[in-house]
Write a protein that holds these residues in place. Structure first.
Motif, short mmCIF file in Angstrom:
data_model
loop_
_atom_site.label_atom_id
_atom_site.label_comp_id
_atom_site.label_asym_id
_atom_site.label_seq_id
_atom_site.Cartn_x
_atom_site.Cartn_y
_atom_site.Cartn_z
N LEU A 245 44.90 30.09 62.73
CA LEU A 245 46.05 30.56 63.49
C LEU A 245 46.22 29.84 64.83
CD1 LEU A 245 45.87 34.43 62.87
CD2 LEU A 245 47.29 32.73 61.73
N ASN A 246 45.32 28.93 65.15
CA ASN A 246 45.48 28.16 66.37
C ASN A 246 46.75 27.32 66.30
OD1 ASN A 246 43.18 29.04 67.76
ND2 ASN A 246 41.87 27.56 66.69
N ASN A 247 47.45 27.24 67.43
CA ASN A 247 48.73 26.52 67.55
C ASN A 247 49.86 27.19 66.79
OD1 ASN A 247 47.70 24.32 69.14
ND2 ASN A 247 46.72 23.56 67.29
N THR A 248 49.66 28.46 66.39
CA THR A 248 50.76 29.21 65.81
C THR A 248 51.37 30.10 66.90
OG1 THR A 248 49.31 31.03 65.10
CG2 THR A 248 49.67 29.22 63.53
N TYR A 249 52.43 30.81 66.54
CA TYR A 249 53.19 31.55 67.54
C TYR A 249 53.37 33.01 67.15
CZ TYR A 249 54.13 26.99 69.46
OH TYR A 249 53.96 25.75 70.01
N GLY A 250 53.65 33.81 68.15
CA GLY A 250 53.88 35.22 67.92
C GLY A 250 54.58 35.83 69.12
N ARG A 251 54.82 37.14 69.05
CA ARG A 251 55.46 37.87 70.15
C ARG A 251 54.54 38.99 70.61
NH1 ARG A 251 60.39 35.37 71.83
NH2 ARG A 251 61.17 34.30 70.02
N ILE A 252 54.49 39.19 71.91
CA ILE A 252 53.71 40.29 72.47
C ILE A 252 54.42 41.61 72.15
CG2 ILE A 252 52.91 41.38 74.59
CD1 ILE A 252 51.36 38.90 73.88
N VAL A 253 53.69 42.55 71.58
CA VAL A 253 54.29 43.85 71.28
C VAL A 253 53.56 45.01 71.96
CG1 VAL A 253 55.35 43.15 69.11
CG2 VAL A 253 53.01 43.99 69.09
N THR A 254 52.25 44.84 72.23
CA THR A 254 51.49 45.92 72.87
C THR A 254 50.41 45.35 73.77
OG1 THR A 254 49.90 46.02 71.03
CG2 THR A 254 51.79 47.50 70.91
N TYR A 255 49.81 46.23 74.56
CA TYR A 255 48.66 45.83 75.38
C TYR A 255 47.69 47.00 75.42
CZ TYR A 255 45.80 44.24 79.28
OH TYR A 255 44.74 43.85 80.07
N ASN A 256 46.45 46.76 75.02
CA ASN A 256 45.41 47.78 75.02
C ASN A 256 44.63 47.68 76.32
OD1 ASN A 256 42.84 49.12 74.61
ND2 ASN A 256 43.33 49.19 72.43
N THR A 257 44.84 48.61 77.25
CA THR A 257 44.22 48.53 78.57
C THR A 257 42.70 48.72 78.50
OG1 THR A 257 44.71 50.87 78.90
CG2 THR A 257 46.28 49.29 79.77
N GLU A 258 42.23 49.50 77.54
CA GLU A 258 40.80 49.75 77.44
C GLU A 258 40.04 48.51 76.95
OE1 GLU A 258 40.05 53.14 75.04
OE2 GLU A 258 41.03 54.56 76.41
N ARG A 259 40.61 47.83 75.98
CA ARG A 259 39.96 46.65 75.41
C ARG A 259 40.41 45.35 76.07
NH1 ARG A 259 40.62 45.86 69.40
NH2 ARG A 259 38.87 44.45 69.80
N GLY A 260 41.50 45.42 76.83
CA GLY A 260 42.01 44.21 77.46
C GLY A 260 42.52 43.21 76.44
N ARG A 261 43.20 43.71 75.42
CA ARG A 261 43.72 42.86 74.36
C ARG A 261 45.23 43.04 74.22
NH1 ARG A 261 38.93 41.94 74.61
NH2 ARG A 261 37.48 41.46 72.90
N PHE A 262 45.89 41.94 73.90
CA PHE A 262 47.32 41.99 73.59
C PHE A 262 47.50 42.18 72.09
CE2 PHE A 262 47.51 39.53 77.55
CZ PHE A 262 48.49 40.24 78.22
N GLY A 263 48.51 42.94 71.72
CA GLY A 263 48.88 43.04 70.32
C GLY A 263 49.95 42.00 70.07
N VAL A 264 49.67 41.04 69.19
CA VAL A 264 50.59 39.93 68.94
C VAL A 264 51.10 40.02 67.51
CG1 VAL A 264 50.86 37.43 68.86
CG2 VAL A 264 49.33 38.48 70.55
N GLN A 265 52.42 40.10 67.37
CA GLN A 265 53.03 40.11 66.05
C GLN A 265 53.34 38.68 65.66
OE1 GLN A 265 53.07 42.79 64.34
NE2 GLN A 265 53.94 41.89 62.49
N ARG A 266 52.72 38.23 64.59
CA ARG A 266 52.81 36.83 64.20
C ARG A 266 54.20 36.44 63.70
NH1 ARG A 266 51.46 33.93 59.64
NH2 ARG A 266 50.93 35.84 58.50
N GLU A 267 54.58 35.20 63.99
CA GLU A 267 55.81 34.64 63.48
C GLU A 267 55.49 33.77 62.27
OE1 GLU A 267 58.23 34.18 67.69
OE2 GLU A 267 57.32 32.44 66.76
N GLU A 268 56.44 33.66 61.37
CA GLU A 268 56.23 32.80 60.20
C GLU A 268 57.48 31.98 59.92
OE1 GLU A 268 55.52 35.05 56.68
OE2 GLU A 268 57.26 36.34 56.96
N MET A 269 57.28 30.86 59.30
CA MET A 269 58.37 29.97 58.94
C MET A 269 58.67 30.16 57.45
SD MET A 269 58.55 25.90 59.67
CE MET A 269 57.80 26.23 61.26
#
Length: 255
Positions: free
Chosen positions: A62-86
């Motif tokens: 998935l490196n060099n692929t793209y997505g959109r930010i949809v959520t942020y988990n403050t406890e884990r410090g992670r972004f939820g990324v919804q993947r884009e596809e061609m």
């Protein structure tokens, strides 16, 4: 060079796309008011931001692929990324989301994300002009001088101005872009590099420029092909010989 009418139409289309994304995510609260989550470059991320993933060890595919930010988990410090596809069908390429019901957003560390600069449609058209006129090159360079990002990506095929210029043989523009520090290893659709585009097209001068700029001869795309195999398949004898020589002077035969 694109006409004023073409530029206006391209800009309106992009504004429409951005507005659609803005409306889609306007109801989502990304993080508490006192938290401003940022990407690897310290740029603030908001719901709907288009990002590029890189440096992933668990999912290197998935490196060099793209997505959109949809959520942020403050406890884990992670972004939820919804993947884009061609998507390809009937000779057309479209760009869409992986359905959330099929695939949940990925949890990604902030340092593994960066905002994906957008390549304006008019600039992409000029960089990929089949005629590759000097005025098209000037149009692209003027855009860069006015603040355009040299690694901005086409929203559908992920091309940069360099990969587009390499594909059509715009040697003057390629030289100028390499001198300005364009990434000679930028991966476009199917992990294709600028050198692969140039080799397949038989653009010897561009291949020479890219090699001088540090392009890797042994890079492999998503189909397992290299620049040398592309040049050989297209029967570009001069380019193939150049690549073999570069490979021998470097790390041996391309792999």
């Amino acid at each position: 060079m694109p006409t004023a009418t073409q530029e206006a139409l391209a800009d309106e289309k992009e504004k429409s796309i951005l507005e659609e994304h803005k409306q889609r995510f306007s109801a989502m609260k990304l993080a508490p008011d006192d938290i401003e989550p940022c990407d690897a470059n310290g740029e603030k991320l908001v719901a709907g931001t288009r990002v590029q993933l890189f440096g992933l060890q668990a999912r290197p595919d998935l490196n060099n692929t793209y997505g959109r930010i949809v959520t942020y988990n403050t406890e884990r410090g992670r972004f939820g990324v919804q993947r884009e596809e061609m998507l390809e069908g009937n000779g057309q390429i479209t760009f869409g989301w992986v359905d959330m019901e099929v695939e949940a957003p990925m949890a990604v560390k902030p340092e593994k994300l960066r905002i994906a600069p957008r390549l304006p449609a008019a600039i992409g058209t000029a960089a990929g002009s089949r005629r590759a006129h000097a005025q098209d090159a000037k149009y692209v360079l003027d855009w860069l001088d006015s603040g355009g990002h040299i690694e901005a990506r086409h929203p559908v095929n992920h091309d940069t101005v360099l990969t587009l210029a390499c594909a059509v043989g715009a040697s003057t523009l390629v030289s100028a872009l390499v001198e300005r520090g364009a990434d000679v290893e930028a991966r476009a659709k199917n992990e294709t590099t600028p050198l692969m585009y140039a080799a397949f097209g038989g653009h010897a001068e561009i291949v020479r420029t890219l090699l001088s700029g540090g392009a890797r001869v042994d890079a492999v795309n998503g189909d397992g092909r290299t620049a040398l195999s592309d040049a050989t398949r297209a029967n570009h004898v001069e380019v193939a010989a150049m690549l073999r020589e570069a490979a021998a002077a470097g790390s041996g035969e391309p792999r």
